[in-house]
Design a protein around this motif. Structure first.
Motif, PDB file in Angstrom:
ATOM      1  N   LYS A 381      62.104  67.734  71.150  1.00 36.99           N
ATOM      2  CA  LYS A 381      60.277  67.657  72.039  1.00 36.99           C
ATOM      3  C   LYS A 381      59.667  67.332  71.463  1.00 36.99           C
ATOM      4  O   LYS A 381      58.227  66.284  71.599  1.00 36.99           O
ATOM      5  N   ALA A 382      58.791  68.231  69.979  1.00 37.92           N
ATOM      6  CA  ALA A 382      58.006  68.081  69.836  1.00 37.92           C
ATOM      7  C   ALA A 382      58.081  66.549  69.221  1.00 37.92           C
ATOM      8  O   ALA A 382      56.705  65.740  68.644  1.00 37.92           O
ATOM      9  N   ILE A 383      59.033  66.156  68.465  1.00 26.87           N
ATOM     10  CA  ILE A 383      58.774  64.126  67.450  1.00 26.87           C
ATOM     11  C   ILE A 383      58.670  63.691  68.988  1.00 26.87           C
ATOM     12  O   ILE A 383      58.405  62.388  68.913  1.00 26.87           O
ATOM     13  N   GLU A 384      59.501  64.147  70.379  1.00 26.82           N
ATOM     14  CA  GLU A 384      59.279  62.933  71.362  1.00 26.82           C
ATOM     15  C   GLU A 384      57.653  62.762  71.828  1.00 26.82           C
ATOM     16  O   GLU A 384      57.143  62.282  73.042  1.00 26.82           O
ATOM     17  N   GLU A 385      57.493  64.023  71.810  1.00 23.63           N
ATOM     18  CA  GLU A 385      55.365  63.462  72.078  1.00 23.63           C
ATOM     19  C   GLU A 385      54.816  62.584  71.173  1.00 23.63           C
ATOM     20  O   GLU A 385      54.062  62.064  71.999  1.00 23.63           O
ATOM     21  N   VAL A 386      55.183  63.088  69.337  1.00 22.37           N
ATOM     22  CA  VAL A 386      54.595  62.022  69.476  1.00 22.37           C
ATOM     23  C   VAL A 386      54.951  60.745  69.123  1.00 22.37           C
ATOM     24  O   VAL A 386      54.034  60.069  69.126  1.00 22.37           O
ATOM     25  N   PHE A 387      55.861  60.489  69.705  1.00 23.49           N
ATOM     26  CA  PHE A 387      56.489  59.229  69.418  1.00 23.49           C
ATOM     27  C   PHE A 387      55.591  58.430  71.222  1.00 23.49           C
ATOM     28  O   PHE A 387      55.248  57.156  70.921  1.00 23.49           O
ATOM     29  N   ALA A 388      55.752  59.959  72.541  1.00 21.50           N
ATOM     30  CA  ALA A 388      54.791  58.741  73.348  1.00 21.50           C
ATOM     31  C   ALA A 388      53.473  59.193  72.851  1.00 21.50           C
ATOM     32  O   ALA A 388      52.592  58.203  73.764  1.00 21.50           O
ATOM     33  N   GLY A 389      52.688  59.026  71.948  1.00 15.65           N
ATOM     34  CA  GLY A 389      51.239  58.921  71.167  1.00 15.65           C
ATOM     35  C   GLY A 389      51.136  57.795  71.233  1.00 15.65           C
ATOM     36  O   GLY A 389      50.318  57.080  70.800  1.00 15.65           O
ATOM     37  N   GLU A 390      52.383  57.665  70.061  1.00 16.16           N
ATOM     38  CA  GLU A 390      52.063  56.203  68.873  1.00 16.16           C
ATOM     39  C   GLU A 390      52.605  55.339  69.401  1.00 16.16           C
ATOM     40  O   GLU A 390      51.938  53.795  68.777  1.00 16.16           O
ATOM     41  N   VAL A 391      53.942  55.076  70.387  1.00 14.50           N
ATOM     42  CA  VAL A 391      54.635  53.563  70.109  1.00 14.50           C
ATOM     43  C   VAL A 391      53.214  52.478  71.496  1.00 14.50           C
ATOM     44  O   VAL A 391      53.224  51.572  70.677  1.00 14.50           O
ATOM     45  N   PRO A 392      52.381  53.110  72.104  1.00 13.84           N
ATOM     46  CA  PRO A 392      51.547  52.772  73.108  1.00 13.84           C
ATOM     47  C   PRO A 392      50.523  52.350  72.242  1.00 13.84           C
ATOM     48  O   PRO A 392      50.274  51.140  72.213  1.00 13.84           O
ATOM     49  N   THR A 393      49.817  53.143  71.318  1.00 21.68           N
ATOM     50  CA  THR A 393      48.955  52.157  70.125  1.00 21.68           C
ATOM     51  C   THR A 393      49.263  51.721  69.436  1.00 21.68           C
ATOM     52  O   THR A 393      48.707  50.514  68.512  1.00 21.68           O
ATOM     53  N   LEU A 394      50.827  51.408  68.888  1.00 27.34           N
ATOM     54  CA  LEU A 394      51.487  50.308  67.808  1.00 27.34           C
ATOM     55  C   LEU A 394      51.498  48.933  68.952  1.00 27.34           C
ATOM     56  O   LEU A 394      51.548  47.584  69.071  1.00 27.34           O
ATOM     57  N   GLU A 395      51.287  48.866  70.796  1.00 31.88           N
ATOM     58  CA  GLU A 395      52.281  47.548  71.219  1.00 31.88           C
ATOM     59  C   GLU A 395      50.382  47.782  71.772  1.00 31.88           C
ATOM     60  O   GLU A 395      50.585  46.405  72.812  1.00 31.88           O
ATOM     61  N   ARG A 396      49.365  48.025  71.786  1.00 32.62           N
ATOM     62  CA  ARG A 396      48.198  47.921  72.380  1.00 32.62           C
ATOM     63  C   ARG A 396      47.835  46.535  72.442  1.00 32.62           C
ATOM     64  O   ARG A 396      47.629  45.826  70.576  1.00 32.62           O
ATOM     65  N   GLY A 397      47.806  45.657  73.141  1.00 30.39           N
ATOM     66  CA  GLY A 397      46.894  44.550  73.154  1.00 30.39           C
ATOM     67  C   GLY A 397      47.878  43.575  73.161  1.00 30.39           C
ATOM     68  O   GLY A 397      47.539  42.102  72.412  1.00 30.39           O
ATOM     69  N   LEU A 398      48.965  43.903  72.612  1.00 30.24           N
ATOM     70  CA  LEU A 398      49.813  42.425  72.563  1.00 30.24           C
ATOM     71  C   LEU A 398      50.385  41.978  73.721  1.00 30.24           C
ATOM     72  O   LEU A 398      50.596  40.483  73.728  1.00 30.24           O
ATOM     73  N   SER A 399      50.281  42.511  75.060  1.00 31.77           N
ATOM     74  CA  SER A 399      50.428  42.044  76.034  1.00 31.77           C
ATOM     75  C   SER A 399      49.376  40.789  76.494  1.00 31.77           C
ATOM     76  O   SER A 399      49.624  40.166  76.761  1.00 31.77           O
ATOM     77  N   THR A 400      47.548  40.825  75.679  1.00 28.05           N
ATOM     78  CA  THR A 400      46.932  40.256  76.144  1.00 28.05           C
ATOM     79  C   THR A 400      47.058  39.387  74.984  1.00 28.05           C
ATOM     80  O   THR A 400      46.394  38.066  76.078  1.00 28.05           O
ATOM     81  N   LEU A 401      47.232  39.563  74.249  1.00 25.70           N
ATOM     82  CA  LEU A 401      47.620  38.451  72.903  1.00 25.70           C
ATOM     83  C   LEU A 401      49.126  37.824  74.018  1.00 25.70           C
ATOM     84  O   LEU A 401      48.510  36.399  73.800  1.00 25.70           O
TER      85      LEU A 401
END
Length: 492
Positions: A381-401
């Motif tokens: 669960k702790a690692i999934e929380e890290v994923f939930a915070g990091e994955v949107p950061t990785l994909e931010r701006g790609l849809s705009t591009l």
């Protein structure tokens, strides 16, 4: 055979008479019997001799017949060979006759061609049309040495009239004229002296390149440069002096003169196609920089060029920001060493090294190593929380591009439609009599589509690259998280 039959009959008759006349007793009868027996034995001997002769004659006859058969077979064989040879000779004769016929036809054709060529050869002296191509070259070239060249043409024509009965001499004169014209077309003439520029007479230099081009430049403070270029005239194309109105062509001509003085190689601006349009552009055009061409494209493309440029700038800023962020997030130094230490049971050393980790992968490893969890589920669960915070950061701006890459060609297409509407309005007002006007309008209308594609294509490639990079980081995060869980809680 006849004598043998007679002897046989005599023996038979003698034997019959002997038995018919033989008495039952007495000496006379005995003597007669002895004599008859002797005659009978003689007859038998003669008969045997006759048989032997008959056999010899039969054998000789069979030998003669065998020889006759052999001679007949030999004759038949020689007859067949002679017949085959005769057939071969007849075929050879037919072939030779066909070859002779073909040779006669070829000879007749050669004679006809020879007569035709002879007639053409004899008509060479009277055919002035052979000089027409060289006349055209003279008329289409720059007007240099015209009196001398016209005198050469006139002298050749007189030679064709005077020596019409000597075609070889006429051919030599025509070839000599062609050689002189060829030499004129490739020679380079350089001279210094007084030159006429408009109404002024100045001192300068002049250079001619064969029959297609000439340039001149005056020396002194007031330097002038002219080029002899073709221009449209009543009879087609005529050559005139064109003054250089812009700085670039003047500088190129002056540089060519300077190079020609000091070296055997010089770059000279020449319109080798002798096109009136290209000549005018060569005389009046001014070299543009890249920035000038961009400004001209923006001016011709219309107002939609600015939104397209804004899309490009915004897209490049997003790409630059994403490259920096993903480079930082993707840093994964020493995390495998941490996992190895944890797998060996050295938790303290692993935690000390994990403190130095950075990036998204480092956060996953730190979350699984630095904290103490009661069980595997809590760690997951702790690692999934890290994923939930990091994955949107990785994909931010790609849809705009992606939106920018899709919008750019649509904006270009909108500009093209607007340009075509304006072009049709021009056609309605002025008609289609000027193809240059139509071509220019269409090229301007297509500028926005070109600009949109120039923006969209690289943005689409960069979007694909950044998406793949983000997916790679996410996959490595998942792999690192699973490895951390397995090192601390091995499923049994």
């Amino acid at each position: 055979m006849l004598s043998l039959k007679k002897i046989s009959m005599a023996v038979v008759l003698g034997t019959g008479l002997l038995f018919a006349q033989q008495p039952l007793g007495g000496d006379v009868a005995g003597d007669n019997l002895v004599r008859q027996r002797a005659e009978l034995n003689k007859a038998k001997a003669d008969l045997e001799e006759a048989r032997q002769k008959r056999d010899m004659e039969v054998a000789a006859r069979w030998n003669d017949r065998e020889k006759a058969n052999q001679e007949r077979e030999l004759f038949n064989q020689k007859y067949e060979e002679a017949k085959e040879e005769l057939d071969r000779l007849m075929e050879e004769r037919v072939r030779l006759e066909e070859n002779v016929r073909i040779a006669r036809e070829d000879l007749a054709q050669v004679k006809a061609n020879t007569e035709t060529k002879r007639s053409e050869y004899m008509a060479l002296a009277a055919d002035k049309g052979i000089l027409e191509p060289m006349f055209q070259l003279k008329d289409r070239g720059i007007p240099y040495h015209i009196p001398q060249r016209i005198d050469d043409f006139n002298r050749t024509e007189k030679s064709m009239l005077l020596y019409r009965d000597d075609p070889m001499r006429v051919a030599k004169s025509v070839i000599e004229l062609a050689k002189r014209e060829l030499a004129f077309s490739r020679e380079i003439e350089w001279k210094k002296g007084e030159l006429v520029f408009g109404s002024r007479v100045v001192f300068g230099e002049e250079m001619r390149l064969g029959g297609i081009y000439a340039m001149r430049a005056s020396s002194g403070a007031d330097s002038s440069v002219s080029m002899m270029l073709p221009a449209p005239g009543d009879k087609g194309q005529i050559f005139t002096w064109h003054d250089m109105n812009t700085a670039e062509p003047r500088a190129e001509v002056n540089e060519a003169f300077a190079m020609a003085k000091d070296s055997a190689f010089a770059m000279v601006p020449v319109d080798v196609l002798l096109s009136t349009t290209l000549s005018t552009e060569l005389a009046n055009s001014e070299e543009k920089t890249l920035w000038d061409e961009i400004k001209q494209a923006f001016h011709d493309g219309g107002i939609l060029m600015y939104p397209i440029a804004a899309l490009l700038i915004l897209g490049l800023l997003i790409v630059l920001e994403r490259i920096v962020v993903l480079s930082i997030k993707g840093a994964s130094l020493h995390y495998r060493k941490v996992l190895n230490l944890a797998a060996e049971g050295k938790i303290d050393e692993a935690r000390a090294l994990a403190e130095k980790l950075h990036g998204s992968i480092g956060k996953v490893v730190k979350t699984g190593i630095l904290r103490d969890y009661p069980d595997r589920a809590a760690a997951e669960k702790a690692i999934e929380e890290v994923f939930a915070g990091e994955v949107p950061t990785l994909e931010r701006g790609l849809s705009t591009l992606s939106v920018l890459a899709t919008t750019a060609p649509l904006a270009g297409l909108l500009g093209t439609v607007m340009g075509m509407i304006q072009l049709f309005e021009v056609i309605t007002m002025h008609g289609t009599s000027d193809p240059k006007l139509l071509a220019g309008g269409i090229s301007v209308a297509l500028l926005t589509t070109e600009a949109g594609l120039i923006v969209a294509i690289p943005l689409q490639f960069l979007l694909t690259f950044l998406t793949n990079r983000a997916d790679t980081i996410r996959a490595r995060m998942e792999k690192a998280g699973l490895a951390v869980l397995n090192t601390r809680w091995i499923k049994g």
